[in-house]
Design an enzyme around this catalytic site. Structure first.
Site, short mmCIF file in Angstrom:
data_model
loop_
_atom_site.label_atom_id
_atom_site.label_comp_id
_atom_site.label_asym_id
_atom_site.label_seq_id
_atom_site.Cartn_x
_atom_site.Cartn_y
_atom_site.Cartn_z
N ARG A 113 45.76 86.78 57.46
CA ARG A 113 46.89 87.56 57.96
C ARG A 113 47.79 86.59 58.72
O ARG A 113 47.46 85.42 58.86
CB ARG A 113 46.40 88.69 58.87
CG ARG A 113 45.70 88.22 60.12
CD ARG A 113 45.26 89.39 60.99
NE ARG A 113 44.59 88.91 62.19
CZ ARG A 113 43.95 89.69 63.04
NH1 ARG A 113 43.87 90.98 62.85
NH2 ARG A 113 43.38 89.18 64.11
N ASN A 151 51.85 92.92 65.34
CA ASN A 151 50.53 92.89 65.97
C ASN A 151 50.31 91.53 66.60
O ASN A 151 50.34 90.51 65.90
CB ASN A 151 49.43 93.14 64.93
CG ASN A 151 48.08 93.42 65.57
OD1 ASN A 151 47.90 94.46 66.20
ND2 ASN A 151 47.16 92.49 65.42
N GLU A 152 50.17 91.53 67.91
CA GLU A 152 49.82 90.30 68.63
C GLU A 152 50.67 89.11 68.21
O GLU A 152 50.17 88.14 67.62
CB GLU A 152 48.32 89.99 68.45
CG GLU A 152 47.43 91.07 69.03
CD GLU A 152 45.96 90.85 68.76
OE1 GLU A 152 45.62 90.00 67.91
OE2 GLU A 152 45.14 91.54 69.39
N GLU A 305 43.95 98.14 72.26
CA GLU A 305 42.67 97.85 71.59
C GLU A 305 41.68 97.31 72.61
O GLU A 305 42.06 96.53 73.47
CB GLU A 305 42.83 96.74 70.54
CG GLU A 305 43.62 97.07 69.32
CD GLU A 305 43.77 95.84 68.41
OE1 GLU A 305 42.94 94.91 68.47
OE2 GLU A 305 44.75 95.81 67.65
N GLU A 353 36.86 91.29 58.54
CA GLU A 353 36.25 91.69 59.82
C GLU A 353 35.18 92.76 59.62
O GLU A 353 35.06 93.68 60.42
CB GLU A 353 37.35 92.15 60.78
CG GLU A 353 38.21 90.97 61.20
CD GLU A 353 39.11 91.25 62.39
OE1 GLU A 353 39.62 92.38 62.50
OE2 GLU A 353 39.31 90.33 63.20
N HIS A 356 32.93 93.50 62.54
CA HIS A 356 33.47 93.88 63.84
C HIS A 356 33.04 95.30 64.17
O HIS A 356 33.10 96.18 63.32
CB HIS A 356 35.00 93.77 63.81
CG HIS A 356 35.56 93.61 65.19
ND1 HIS A 356 35.62 94.64 66.09
CD2 HIS A 356 36.06 92.53 65.82
CE1 HIS A 356 36.14 94.20 67.22
NE2 HIS A 356 36.41 92.92 67.09
C1 GLA Z 1 42.78 91.78 67.31
C2 GLA Z 1 43.56 92.48 66.23
C3 GLA Z 1 42.75 93.42 65.40
C4 GLA Z 1 41.39 92.85 65.12
C5 GLA Z 1 40.73 92.56 66.42
C6 GLA Z 1 39.29 92.17 66.32
O1 GLA Z 1 42.95 92.33 68.53
O2 GLA Z 1 44.69 93.15 66.71
O3 GLA Z 1 43.44 93.64 64.21
O4 GLA Z 1 41.51 91.70 64.36
O5 GLA Z 1 41.45 91.56 67.08
O6 GLA Z 1 39.09 90.88 65.89
#
Ligand code: GLA
Length: 679
Positions: A113, A151-152, A305, A353, A356
């Protein structure tokens, strides 16, 4: 739409939901389970670009329409993401130049990603297009709780697009190459630039980089990503959608964004937080995340999150038990979060993941993990009234402020300092940890903020400071503030140019000291100081220039010389810690300092019993959160109602791991270890 203070009307509970990974019969099951657990919010579409736009300009939203309709019918709201953190394969093929390039020159390829160069015009155009499309289609949906842009943010590119954009940014900052050359000290090692085109991102080079170049590149990247966010935000607003717009920050390791300016650009600030310690330090880090994010937000915020079940540390995932899941969730809410959202709802069966943790683990709903989710959902419903913010928008009151500065972090991260073991982030966290252990509430502040409400302000090791920052700290002290400055602060200006004549040049007059020599210690070695304090990593040969010594070094080459000094200035005082106190010494130092200044813990006998006490202020009442991290049962006395159990708070027993959220009728609380209460 800007909402201050942010109030979603109920505590939001749920997490990232990826229905596209599952068949429709699982969707129906998911919705039933969400209802069972009182989940009221999911985040959709975070990485779904390839499904939403399978070919350029062709959209397929049947699946998204379908799940949104099902969620809405079940009364479950949603954040909708713009999926721009994961451009689809067709985009890569069409725009190979839009792939990110590493500092070593490697161009990354599709397959994970975040494969995009943020300065690529094609990427920016495609991102705005998909944001506009989604906003036009879903922007007025009654179930939409907000926009989760990207995202981030944090993918750094060193390629040709970045080089062009970096030069534009530098031109606008410095205007002339003479200015830039002077600011960057390019006279060193033949780096003087004669043409803007000669300037590159700080790609891998033979030996040390120029630190001013590196920090400007960090600043540029933060601004560049902020521009990308702002464009998407504008596209959403232009569609007429009035839902709040956010993008999720990340802790603990992400240091790519200047969070104060980013926070101003959002309607509500949100963050993802992943514990990096399975033990009690994980709990202190929850508090750190909460205090930082609330401060950036200037009020209530969103935990977008957190990790479910698993705590990833290094190369393995430790189990996060039921008690900790609940305690941590309440730890964020105590500090102003309006949500307890997780990554992710259902554990993926495949993909990168797949290991996770999730609210619904691989084992399914017949599991301890899902029982915990149901329990947490029920607790959040019971305490939901805490969501109403006080009219001044400040969910937590604090007397202590710590200066937070992303640029300070970047400067201190540049290599070849007197001791590269020094980490800005570790210093801030160690100081916050000491105050957490003393049960004292903390805010973080930005240089220039109004400090009149704070009785103590701490500048952690902040290598680079501006003259304006120094003047701001001085005026705080003159008007009665108590300032503590930790070693290696104010040594240099914002271009990492040392103020010569004695350290710490920017703050020398305020602190009344002059350091002529920095003396790092080898790893594992500690120094003895007066009054039983110990220090490590760093020491300085300090001369007094108006200050007096509070604590001297007791051993080694500095024996008998000042280690901790105090300078009375105006109505306040400026204290200098010239050495790195060990954590235990730091704990004792700050606990004593707060006691001397009359700064009280939220509940004085809580911390020694292992109970974290946080007061969250509300619209009609205040709420005392008690989170029991310790190992002995504790009896509570005071006036109020525990919303978790519905019982009177007087006589409440907290067993290890328990939580209470007490609507206070008074602020007088006493906590006693159970066997000593009955003794
Ligand atoms: C991040 C991302 C999620 C996922 C988590 C867990 O916070 O935003 O998409 O990848 O980490 O690894």
């Amino acid at each position: 739409m800007t909402q201050h203070p942010y109030n979603p009307g109920r505590l939001l509970f749920g997490g990232d939901y990826n229905p596209e990974q599952w068949s429709k019969d699982v969707w129906a099951k998911d919705i039933a389970l969400m209802r069972r657990a009182a989940v009221n919010t999911v985040s959709l579409g975070i990485f779904s670009w390839a499904l939403l736009e399978p070919r350029e300009g062709e959209y397929d939203v049947e699946w998204l329409d379908g799940i949104i309709a099902m969620l809405h019918e079940a009364g479950i709201g949603f954040f909708l993401a713009t999926p721009t953190a994961s451009p689809p394969p067709w985009f890569t093929r069409a725009h190979p130049d839009a792939m990110p390039v590493r500092a070593d020159g490697t161009t990354l390829t599709h397959g994970s990603r975040d494969t995009y160069a943020v300065s690529s015009p094609a990427y920016r155009e495609a991102s705005q297009r998909i944001a506009r499309f989604l906003a036009e289609r879903y922007g007025a949906h009654p179930g939409l709780r907000g926009w989760h842009v990207h995202n981030e943010y944090g993918t750094i590119d060193y390629g040709p697009h970045a080089a062009d954009a970096f030069r534009r940014w530098l031109r606008s900052k410095y205007e002339t190459l003479d200015e830039l050359n002077a600011a960057w000290t390019t006279a060193f090692w033949s780096q003087s630039y004669g043409e803007w085109e000669d300037i590159l991102p700080p790609r891998d080079t033979q030996y040390l980089h120029n630190p001013a170049h590196v920090v400007d590149f960090k600043r540029f990247n933060s601004d560049e990503m902020l521009a990308a966010f702002t464009e998407q935000k504008a596209a959403i607003v232009a569609s007429g959608s009035t839902a709040p717009i956010t993008t999720n920050f990340m802790l603990p390791t992400w240091n790519h964004l200047e969070q104060w300016s980013w926070s101003e650009a959002q309607d509500v600030v949100s963050i993802d937080h992943y514990l990096d310690d399975p033990g009690i330090d994980g709990d202190t880090h929850v508090a750190y995340c909460g205090d930082l994010t609330r401060s950036w937000a200037g009020g209530p915020w969103l935990l977008m999150e957190q990790n479910a079940i698993g705590i990833r540390v290094g190369d393995r995932t430790y189990v996060k038990g039921p008690d900790q899941t609940i305690r941590n969730s309440l730890g964020y809410i105590a500090r102003g979060s309006q949500s307890s959202l997780f990554f992710q709802w259902r554990a993926s069966a495949g993909g990168s993941e797949l290991w996770h943790g999730a609210l619904v683990p691989h084992a399914g709903e017949s599991s301890r993990a899902f029982e915990t989710v149901v329990e947490l959902g029920s607790i959040l419903e019971s305490i939901s009234e805490v969501v109403e913010p006080p009219t001044d928008g400040r969910p937590v009151e604090a007397d202590v402020a710590i200066l937070w500065d992303a640029e300070g972090w970047w400067a201190t991260d540049t290599p070849h300092l007197p001791n590269d073991a020094l980490s800005y982030s570790d210093e801030v966290r160690a100081t916050h940890r000491s105050l957490w252990r003393a049960g004292i509430s903390v805010d973080f502040v930005r240089a220039g903020d109004d400090l009149s409400r704070y009785r103590l302000m701490i500048i952690p090791s902040m290598f680079a400071l501006s003259e304006a920052d120094a003047a701001w700290a001085t005026s705080y002290v003159r008007s009665g503030g108590q300032l503590v400055v930790q070693f290696f602060s104010g040594i240099a200006d914002m271009n990492q140019r040392v103020i010569t004549g004695g350290y710490p040049g920017m703050l020398r007059e305020l602190l009344g000291v002059r350091t002529e020599e920095i003396r790092p210690l080898p790893d594992g070695e500690s120094l003895e100081l007066d009054k039983g304090f110990h220090s490590e990593m760093w020491s300085e040969r300090v001369q007094l220039e108006g200050a007096s010594s509070l604590v001297d070094y007791r051993a080694g080459a500095l024996s008998g010389l000042p280690a901790i000094t105090r300078n009375d200035v105006g109505m306040g005082a400026a204290t200098y810690l010239s050495t790195r106190l060990t954590q235990l010494s730091r704990d004792r130092y700050y606990a004593q300092l707060c006691a001397d200044l009359g700064i009280d813990p939220v509940v004085s006998d809580a911390a020694p019993l292992g109970v974290e006490a946080v007061r969250r202020r509300g619209a009609a009442a205040d709420y005392l959160f008690l989170l029991h991290h310790g190992s002995d049962s504790v009896t509570v006395s005071g006036e109020g109602v525990d919303l978790v159990t519905g019982s009177n708070a007087a006589g409440l027993t907290l067993d290890p791991g328990d939580v209470a959220v007490i609507r206070e009728s008074s602020r007088k609380w006493m906590l006693v270890k159970e066997n000593s209460a009955s003794a």
